[in-house]
Design a protein around this motif. Structure first.
Motif, PDB file in Angstrom:
ATOM      1  N   PHE A   1       1.928 -56.489  80.577  1.00  0.00           N
ATOM      2  CA  PHE A   1       2.101 -57.767  79.907  1.00  0.00           C
ATOM      3  C   PHE A   1       3.564 -57.972  79.527  1.00  0.00           C
ATOM      4  CE2 PHE A   1       2.573 -59.993  75.920  1.00  0.00           C
ATOM      5  CZ  PHE A   1       1.945 -61.192  76.196  1.00  0.00           C
TER       6      PHE A   1
ATOM      7  N   TRP B   1       0.923 -61.849  82.889  1.00  0.00           N
ATOM      8  CA  TRP B   1       0.012 -60.721  83.079  1.00  0.00           C
ATOM      9  C   TRP B   1       0.136 -60.238  84.506  1.00  0.00           C
ATOM     10  CZ3 TRP B   1      -4.634 -60.245  79.599  1.00  0.00           C
ATOM     11  CH2 TRP B   1      -4.463 -60.998  78.431  1.00  0.00           C
TER      12      TRP B   1
ATOM     13  N   ARG C   1      -5.080 -72.114  73.232  1.00  0.00           N
ATOM     14  CA  ARG C   1      -5.125 -72.166  71.784  1.00  0.00           C
ATOM     15  C   ARG C   1      -3.970 -71.331  71.233  1.00  0.00           C
ATOM     16  NH1 ARG C   1      -6.919 -68.118  68.977  1.00  0.00           N
ATOM     17  NH2 ARG C   1      -7.573 -67.110  70.873  1.00  0.00           N
TER      18      ARG C   1
ATOM     19  N   GLU D   1       3.541 -66.226  79.197  1.00  0.00           N
ATOM     20  CA  GLU D   1       2.891 -64.958  78.878  1.00  0.00           C
ATOM     21  C   GLU D   1       2.454 -64.417  80.230  1.00  0.00           C
ATOM     22  OE1 GLU D   1      -0.891 -65.388  76.903  1.00  0.00           O
ATOM     23  OE2 GLU D   1       0.205 -65.670  75.049  1.00  0.00           O
TER      24      GLU D   1
ATOM     25  N   SER E   1      -0.206 -68.978  63.166  1.00  0.00           N
ATOM     26  CA  SER E   1       1.131 -68.630  62.698  1.00  0.00           C
ATOM     27  C   SER E   1       2.179 -68.998  63.739  1.00  0.00           C
ATOM     28  CB  SER E   1       1.204 -67.140  62.417  1.00  0.00           C
ATOM     29  OG  SER E   1       0.901 -66.446  63.592  1.00  0.00           O
ATOM     30  N   GLU E   2       1.771 -68.926  65.005  1.00  0.00           N
ATOM     31  CA  GLU E   2       2.697 -69.263  66.063  1.00  0.00           C
ATOM     32  C   GLU E   2       3.032 -70.749  66.021  1.00  0.00           C
ATOM     33  OE1 GLU E   2       2.373 -66.889  70.240  1.00  0.00           O
ATOM     34  OE2 GLU E   2       0.731 -68.117  69.584  1.00  0.00           O
TER      35      GLU E   2
ATOM     36  N   VAL F   1      -7.019 -54.941  78.351  1.00  0.00           N
ATOM     37  CA  VAL F   1      -5.598 -55.106  78.632  1.00  0.00           C
ATOM     38  C   VAL F   1      -4.793 -53.988  77.960  1.00  0.00           C
ATOM     39  CG1 VAL F   1      -3.613 -56.634  78.363  1.00  0.00           C
ATOM     40  CG2 VAL F   1      -5.866 -57.584  78.835  1.00  0.00           C
TER      41      VAL F   1
ATOM     42  N   ASN G   1      -9.406 -61.912  66.872  1.00  0.00           N
ATOM     43  CA  ASN G   1      -8.858 -63.214  66.484  1.00  0.00           C
ATOM     44  C   ASN G   1      -7.648 -63.598  67.309  1.00  0.00           C
ATOM     45  OD1 ASN G   1     -10.787 -63.554  64.568  1.00  0.00           O
ATOM     46  ND2 ASN G   1      -9.517 -62.815  62.862  1.00  0.00           N
TER      47      ASN G   1
ATOM     48  N   SER H   1       1.009 -61.074  64.311  1.00  0.00           N
ATOM     49  CA  SER H   1       0.110 -62.217  64.184  1.00  0.00           C
ATOM     50  C   SER H   1      -0.095 -62.952  65.495  1.00  0.00           C
ATOM     51  CB  SER H   1       0.645 -63.171  63.134  1.00  0.00           C
ATOM     52  OG  SER H   1       1.966 -63.519  63.471  1.00  0.00           O
ATOM     53  N   ASP H   2       0.732 -62.687  66.490  1.00  0.00           N
ATOM     54  CA  ASP H   2       0.480 -63.386  67.745  1.00  0.00           C
ATOM     55  C   ASP H   2       0.277 -62.392  68.881  1.00  0.00           C
ATOM     56  OD1 ASP H   2       3.170 -63.354  69.531  1.00  0.00           O
ATOM     57  OD2 ASP H   2       3.610 -63.310  67.393  1.00  0.00           O
ATOM     58  N   PHE H   3      -0.222 -62.952  69.951  1.00  0.00           N
ATOM     59  CA  PHE H   3      -0.625 -62.210  71.122  1.00  0.00           C
ATOM     60  C   PHE H   3       0.469 -61.276  71.666  1.00  0.00           C
ATOM     61  CE2 PHE H   3      -1.491 -61.700  75.507  1.00  0.00           C
ATOM     62  CZ  PHE H   3      -2.874 -61.682  75.602  1.00  0.00           C
ATOM     63  N   SER H   4       1.663 -61.834  71.877  1.00  0.00           N
ATOM     64  CA  SER H   4       2.721 -61.031  72.490  1.00  0.00           C
ATOM     65  C   SER H   4       3.138 -59.879  71.598  1.00  0.00           C
ATOM     66  CB  SER H   4       3.971 -61.861  72.776  1.00  0.00           C
ATOM     67  OG  SER H   4       3.645 -63.159  73.115  1.00  0.00           O
TER      68      SER H   4
ATOM     69  N   LYS I   1       7.274 -71.088  77.490  1.00  0.00           N
ATOM     70  CA  LYS I   1       7.207 -69.636  77.307  1.00  0.00           C
ATOM     71  C   LYS I   1       6.036 -69.104  78.126  1.00  0.00           C
ATOM     72  CE  LYS I   1       6.861 -66.087  73.769  1.00  0.00           C
ATOM     73  NZ  LYS I   1       6.382 -65.821  72.411  1.00  0.00           N
TER      74      LYS I   1
ATOM     75  N   THR J   1       6.715 -61.260  78.543  1.00  0.00           N
ATOM     76  CA  THR J   1       6.942 -62.683  78.293  1.00  0.00           C
ATOM     77  C   THR J   1       8.342 -63.069  78.747  1.00  0.00           C
ATOM     78  OG1 THR J   1       7.768 -62.221  76.079  1.00  0.00           O
ATOM     79  CG2 THR J   1       5.457 -62.818  76.253  1.00  0.00           C
TER      80      THR J   1
ATOM     81  N   LYS K   1       2.007 -51.074  72.739  1.00  0.00           N
ATOM     82  CA  LYS K   1       2.851 -50.246  73.595  1.00  0.00           C
ATOM     83  C   LYS K   1       3.698 -49.307  72.739  1.00  0.00           C
ATOM     84  CE  LYS K   1       3.870 -53.485  76.996  1.00  0.00           C
ATOM     85  NZ  LYS K   1       4.913 -54.279  77.660  1.00  0.00           N
TER      86      LYS K   1
ATOM     87  N   ALA L   1       0.457 -57.172  71.620  1.00  0.00           N
ATOM     88  CA  ALA L   1       0.466 -56.411  72.877  1.00  0.00           C
ATOM     89  C   ALA L   1       1.649 -55.437  72.885  1.00  0.00           C
ATOM     90  CB  ALA L   1       0.549 -57.362  74.070  1.00  0.00           C
TER      91      ALA L   1
ATOM     92  N   LYS M   1       5.578 -71.467  63.362  1.00  0.00           N
ATOM     93  CA  LYS M   1       6.982 -71.095  63.539  1.00  0.00           C
ATOM     94  C   LYS M   1       7.560 -71.574  64.868  1.00  0.00           C
ATOM     95  CE  LYS M   1       6.383 -66.426  65.344  1.00  0.00           C
ATOM     96  NZ  LYS M   1       5.609 -65.313  64.936  1.00  0.00           N
TER      97      LYS M   1
ATOM     98  N   GLN N   1       3.504 -72.869  75.493  1.00  0.00           N
ATOM     99  CA  GLN N   1       3.224 -71.497  75.895  1.00  0.00           C
ATOM    100  C   GLN N   1       2.098 -71.480  76.924  1.00  0.00           C
ATOM    101  OE1 GLN N   1       3.513 -68.700  72.852  1.00  0.00           O
ATOM    102  NE2 GLN N   1       1.991 -67.302  73.693  1.00  0.00           N
TER     103      GLN N   1
ATOM    104  N   VAL O   1      -2.084 -69.400  68.385  1.00  0.00           N
ATOM    105  CA  VAL O   1      -2.459 -68.768  67.132  1.00  0.00           C
ATOM    106  C   VAL O   1      -1.756 -69.512  66.005  1.00  0.00           C
ATOM    107  CG1 VAL O   1      -2.427 -66.618  65.849  1.00  0.00           C
ATOM    108  CG2 VAL O   1      -2.650 -66.585  68.326  1.00  0.00           C
TER     109      VAL O   1
END
Ligand SMILES: Nc1nc2c(ncn2[C@@H]2O[C@H](COP(=O)(O)OP(=O)(O)OP(=O)(O)O)[C@@H](O)[C@H]2O)c(=O)[nH]1
Ligand SMILES: [Mg+2]
Lengths: 335, 212
Positions: free
Chosen positions: B56, B73, B197, B71, B201-202, A225, A218, A278-281, B69, B58, A288, A284, B205, B19, B199
């Motif tokens: 990864f 890679w 897209r 992200e 919750s992002e 990665v 999700n 809840s988010d990608f960063s 922001k 940010t 780690k 990730a 906030k 982002q 997320v």
């Protein structure tokens, strides 16, 4: 800050990171030293009696509980079959490779990575001899196995083998046995084995930790990665050094399925923490963090849990998944 | 801080947060990780470890009325890691293709990356070309004009950079941030396949003002 009985450099020559948690480490070591002493005695008896290290339930159990540092090279050679390989190919095999003709391009590629291998390890700084020794080993192996040549990542594996065994030739044979027998085509030109095994892990996570599987999907974080380095470096540069070596003990004896056990244990034991990101960063980042928290630092507990936490993981089902997913990838190939 | 007050305007003003996914590509040892390390942490390591797989990170850049922001890679450069690359650049809105001005082959490789991105990545991806290690001017083999001409032909942003001296490092990220379309990111309109897209919750906030 309170001073520690542990120096800033560990026994393998790695500088401990700035944020190293000495307190937890001391707590852990005060117990682990007792374990180590006990294991050392047991191994001394096993080896001292000249008992065979041939594969047996006893040896397997001993290996799971950890091989003492000073015996690692020898035991890894025996239980992995590297010493038989050496017997078959001849004891001068490595020397012959060293003195054989060389491809300059390979040498240049390897040389570029030498100062970039464990730059924080005192033995790998330019003043010591480890860079040259590592260069010899990697160049020799690249000529020995033309299909693999030099693949980035092998520098970290061979480098750590050298730090542990302190012997170039042993390092060469252990590298060879890992690449050619223990692991399925991880380091070839297309790295098919790694790509397949990442897909296998994904399937295993789906079956064994379904909520994390769904969550990761999700959020949109590809498993590649997160885990490419886990597979390619066999957790070197990922987990704490003691833990890596304990994993390698089992890897040499039991083969590549150990990698999946470690991955799934990491994921399962940190399930709640992962689900909270809840988010990608942050997800990730969390992947780690879970590779160097106190759970993995306590290598003895961690190694016990890799045989319990994931549940049953028969070699046959892994090889079935590998065949299926490799085929799936072939079917999907564009051009 | 004295000038904090200014930033305390209520949310929902002109400030918005966007982002973007940015991928770094290029031959091994050209300095991809070093550029990221310089941009994100302001550091440089003489002996930067080779990247395995991808890393990864940010980092945030502030434009006049928008916080961007990134992200980021950072990928492995060795040729054989190529088969993993599509996984990393898929869905990226921006790419920095890096070469080393002291090594002709790396420039050739950079061109190959640009071609691949133009063919396979998101159609509106913003691509920047970075000629890194510009501090090593006495070892230069790739001429500025040559790279500049190539970049112009292909519609790329172009700068020579040095992760070592920090020259043009923030600038190249900033130039990308400026060029990226910043329409309706926060409200999650996801127009034209350009915007990632967010997320849910992002989205909730996401603050409306720039840089805390
Ligand atoms: N003089 C100089 N050296 C640099 C510069 N950027 C990077 N380097 C050096 O070049 C080497 C390689 O840099 P990395 O950042 O690791 O290169 P990379 O592109 O990430 O390489 P891979 O991870 O192997 O793909 C390191 O030893 C750096 O210190 C620069 O701007 N100037
Ligand atoms: Mg790198």
């Amino acid at each position: 800050m309170a001073s520690s009985v542990f120096s800033k450099v560990d026994e393998y020559g790695f500088e401990r990171p700035e944020d190293f948690d000495y307190e937890t480490y001391e707590d852990f070591m005060s117990q682990y030293l007792v374990v180590l002493a006990k294991r050392a005695k047991k191994w001394h008896e096993l080896i001292g009696e000249g008992k065979s290290l041939k594969r047996s339930l006893t040896v397997k159990r001993y290996v799971r509980k950890g091989i003492p540092g000073e015996h690692r090279g020898m035991v890894w050679m025996t239980v992995s079959g590297a010493d038989i390989m050496r017997e078959e190919l001849g004891h001068d095999w490595y020397q012959r490779l060293l003195s054989g003709p060389k491809d300059q391009e390979i040498i240049d590629t390897v040389k570029m990575d030498l100062p970039r291998t464990y730059p924080d390890n005192i033995f790998f700084n330019a003043a010591d001899d480890h860079q040259i020794r590592l260069c010899n080993i990697l160049v020799a192996y690249a000529h020995d196995n033309k299909e693999v040549g030099y693949c980035q990542g092998l520098n970290y594996i061979a480098g750590l083998l050298l730090l542990v065994t302190k012997d170039d030739e042993t390092t060469f044979w252990l590298l060879k046995v890992l690449v050619e027998r223990v692991l399925p085509k991880y380091y070839t030109r297309t790295m098919d084995g790694v790509i397949t095994d990442i897909a296998v892990l994904e399937e295993l996570v789906r079956a064994k930790v379904p909520d994390v599987y769904r969550h990761v999907r999700n959020v949109g974080l590809p498993w590649a990665v997160i885990t490419t380095k886990w597979f390619i470096c066999l957790f070197a540069e990922v987990l704490p050094i003691e833990t890596v070596l304990r994993v390698w003990d089992c890897l040499f004896y039991e083969g590549s399925k150990i990698i999946f056990r470690v991955c799934i244990t990491l994921i399962k034991r940190n399930r709640e923490q992962l689900l909270q990101c809840s988010d990608f960063s942050s997800l990730a980042e969390c992947f780690k963090e879970i590779t160097h928290d106190s759970l993995v630092m306590q290598c003895h507990d961690f190694m016990q849990s890799i045989f319990k936490t994931p549940g049953s993981l028969p070699a046959s089902s892994i090889s079935r998944l590998r065949t299926k997913l490799a085929q799936h990838k072939l079917d999907q190939q564009p051009r | 801080m004295a000038n904090r007050g200014g930033a305390q305007r209520p949310n929902g003003g002109p400030g918005k947060i966007c982002q973007f996914k940015l991928v770094l590509l290029g031959e091994s040892a050209v300095g991809k990780s070093s550029l990221v390390l310089r941009f994100v942490k302001g550091q440089f390591h003489e002996y930067q470890e080779s990247t395995i797989g991808a890393a990864f990170l940010t980092q945030t850049v502030c434009l006049e009325d928008t916080t961007v922001k990134f992200e980021i890679w950072d990928t492995a450069g060795q040729e054989r890691y190529h088969s993993l690359a599509p996984m990393y650049y898929r869905g990226a809105q921006a790419a920095i293709v890096v070469y080393d001005i002291t090594n002709q082959d790396t420039f050739g490789r950079a061109k190959t990356w640009v071609k691949e991105l133009q063919r396979q990545a998101s159609p509106n991806i913003v691509i920047a070309l970075a000629g890194n290690k510009a501090d090593l001017a006495n070892k230069r083999v790739v001429e500025y004009d040559e790279a500049q001409a190539y970049a112009e032909e292909n519609g790329l942003l172009f700068m020579e950079t040095s992760a070592k001296t920090a020259m043009n490092v923030n600038e190249i990220f900033l130039a990308i941030a400026k060029k990226l379309p910043k329409n309706e990111q926060v409200s999650g309109a996801g127009s034209s396949g350009q915007t990632r897209r967010l997320v849910e919750s992002e989205q909730q906030k996401a603050p409306g003002n720039c840089c805390k």
